[in-house]
Design an enzyme around this catalytic site. Structure first.
Site, PDB file in Angstrom:
ATOM      1  N   ASP A  58      -6.020  17.408 -35.828  1.00 28.62           N
ATOM      2  CA  ASP A  58      -5.004  16.356 -35.898  1.00 28.62           C
ATOM      3  C   ASP A  58      -3.593  16.867 -36.168  1.00 28.62           C
ATOM      4  O   ASP A  58      -3.387  17.668 -37.086  1.00 28.62           O
ATOM      5  CB  ASP A  58      -5.331  15.383 -37.034  1.00 28.62           C
ATOM      6  CG  ASP A  58      -6.741  14.839 -36.969  1.00 28.62           C
ATOM      7  OD1 ASP A  58      -7.425  15.049 -35.961  1.00 28.62           O
ATOM      8  OD2 ASP A  58      -7.154  14.204 -37.954  1.00 28.62           O
ATOM      9  N   GLU A 238      -9.907   6.368 -38.175  1.00 29.85           N
ATOM     10  CA  GLU A 238      -9.186   7.504 -38.734  1.00 29.85           C
ATOM     11  C   GLU A 238      -7.714   7.444 -38.330  1.00 29.85           C
ATOM     12  O   GLU A 238      -7.318   6.687 -37.444  1.00 29.85           O
ATOM     13  CB  GLU A 238      -9.784   8.828 -38.238  1.00 29.85           C
ATOM     14  CG  GLU A 238     -11.175   9.117 -38.758  1.00 29.85           C
ATOM     15  CD  GLU A 238     -11.649  10.515 -38.395  1.00 29.85           C
ATOM     16  OE1 GLU A 238     -11.997  11.273 -39.309  1.00 29.85           O
ATOM     17  OE2 GLU A 238     -11.663  10.841 -37.189  1.00 29.85           O
TER      18      GLU A 238
END
Length: 520
Positions: A58, A238
């Site tokens: 990420d 998420e």
């Protein structure tokens, strides 16, 4: 039970010592691969961001300050698969050319450093600033593996760190964590913004199948304010994001809530979704049934936006992780693993009574365009070569909407590997077929024809805007209303492109640019 807890405590102390020794060694010197990476490996992206070596996932803490775009990211410096997470760090003045900096945040006694965000604390509400300057504050999840293995549900919590040298060094807050875990196993990925109307900081974080909102006046003390989710949805959420944006061509303002979803994406696996609604500082109001997808391809996850973009710029700029958890750890690269999407501007359009985000490459891409080729308009009844002997390209093609035959652009190489991007007028879908795009056998979830429903925006013409790199393709169709991101792994780069001819393919305008390498 007491004996087990004592053993776990001893193991934790050993881990802390090892981590601190390792951290000290890495902080004293730059990891050697930061300055020696040549970016020449097979399939290495040439104008997308990737780490010098090892694993990344990420993007984290996207923030602009003093002429620099900061890109922090989930990073494991000891392997090309996921491991104890750190925050890698790079900066750019144009979102294209990146300079690698030393690791920004290391694991500590509270755990690994998971995803989060960074803000510039204007007015020094936290008190972390010095010499009258606004500090940079990172807000992130810490993941405690010892607590996780002990069976506790409280192994993820939120911590902060601050920097007074533009992110070159961070100091963790002595009273971490600032948001303890209330008993939710998946409790992570805080995105923090300043809410001007209520004059407070807002945190949105993922709590398994929903998001929870917190507010604070100083970034240190947080109170729970509200939540938002889909009743009956059991998918893991998420990397949330929250921001206001004006509707194109009007003064109407809406709020966007981005959430990345761990399963049930349009083409399987993981993907990034969004909701359009309103936010009052506590409550996000939107119809949960109107969840939309920010990208319909297999490989755009954890996409988040930049904080502190200057007001005179005014754009919403986002970057995502270019992979899918179905196969991210087994893709056929060794030196490095994973890359970021090309930076995108997000715009909001109103169509009828509904709202849709559009995604387009940031305008800075013009600085790496060269050797423009104009393609002659007209009916294309036989295959027409539009790209030859270069492998980094931007293609901008507009066709008359076909009646019965598919419009297809094929990318290929000397090894007879190919990939096709197409529009099907019968199914009303844009499609990317990477079944024959080199190595696909590392995962059953990788090869296939992936598509997006393109029925909700109708126009007389079909528009393809395509970016192709050595291991990725990004399609921004119909002015960015339909976006698809896909990775691939060929034996040699795709260096040819052609429009496949048929009686229904009428090219109205076509342009191709070769793109410059941004790493050399």
């Amino acid at each position: 039970m007491k004996i087990k807890i004592k053993i776990c405590s001893c193991l934790l102390l050993v881990c802390i010592v090892l981590i601190q020794c390792k951290q000290k060694g890495k902080e004293e010197t730059n990891p050697p691969d930061l300055d020696t990476a040549e970016y020449l490996e097979l399939c290495r992206p040439q104008y997308h961001f990737s780490p010098p070596a090892h694993w990344m996932n990420d993007p984290n803490g996207l923030v602009y300050k003093d002429g620099e775009y900061h890109l922090f990211y989930q990073f494991y410096p000891d392997s090309n698969v996921w491991g104890p997470m750190h925050w890698g760090h790079a900066v750019s003045k144009d979102l294209l050319h990146w300079s690698h900096l030393p690791i920004a945040l290391f694991p500590d006694s509270l755990g690994y450093i998971f995803s989060g965000s960074v803000v510039i604390d204007h007015g020094n509400t936290s008190g972390f600033g010095i010499d009258g300057k606004d500090p940079m504050v990172a807000i992130f999840t810490q993941h405690n593996p010892v607590l996780e293995k002990s069976g506790s549900d409280k192994f993820q919590y939120q911590s902060i760190a601050y920097s007074n040298d533009n992110g070159r060094s961070f100091h963790k807050y002595k009273n971490n964590p600032v948001v303890p875990n209330p008993g939710i196993r998946d409790f992570r990925d805080p995105k923090v913004i300043w809410h001007a109307v209520t004059k407070q900081w807002i945190m949105v974080l993922a709590a398994y199948d929903k998001v929870i909102f917190y507010n604070s006046t100083d970034l240190k003390e947080w109170k729970r304010a509200g939540e938002f989710g889909i009743v009956g949805d059991t998918r893991l959420w998420e990397c949330p994001d929250l921001f206001p944006v004006k509707v194109e061509g009007s003064n109407e303002e809406k709020w966007i809530l981005i959430t990345s979803i761990q399963k049930g994406a349009p083409n399987g696996g993981t993907a990034t979704s969004y909701f359009v609604g309103d936010f009052d500082g506590k409550t996000f109001t939107s119809d949960p049934a109107h969840q939309k997808w920010l990208d319909y391809g297999k490989d755009n996850y954890a996409m988040v936006t930049y904080s502190d973009i200057p007001a005179d710029d005014g754009r919403v700029v986002a970057i995502g992780w270019m992979s899918n958890w179905q196969y991210a750890q087994v893709v056929p690269t060794e030196v490095w693993r994973s890359a970021c999407t090309f930076p995108r501007e997000l715009r909001l359009d109103k169509v009828g009574d509904d709202y849709f985000l559009r995604s387009l490459p940031v305008r800075e891409i013009a600085s790496i365009e060269k050797n423009k080729l104009d393609i002659k308009p007209g009916m294309i009844t036989q295959n027409l070569r539009i790209m030859n002997d270069f492998s980094l390209a931007k293609l901008d093609m507009t066709f008359k909407r076909p009646i019965a035959n598919t419009i297809t652009i094929r990318f290929s190489n000397s090894m007879n590997e190919y990939m096709e991007v197409s529009y099907n007028p019968i199914s009303l879908k844009y499609e990317i077929d990477r079944s024959h795009a080199g190595n696909t056998d590392f995962s059953d979830d990788f090869p296939g024809i992936h598509s997006t429903d393109a029925s909700f925006i109708e126009s007389e013409n079909i528009h393809f805007l395509i970016l192709i790199d050595h291991s990725s393709i990004e399609l921004f169709a119909d002015n960015g209303f339909y976006t698809m991101t896909e990775i691939f792994f060929t034996s040699v780069p795709f260096d040819r492109a052609e429009i496949l001819g048929n009686e229904d393919t009428n090219l109205l305008q076509g342009m191709v640019w070769e793109l410059k390498n941004t790493w050399r």
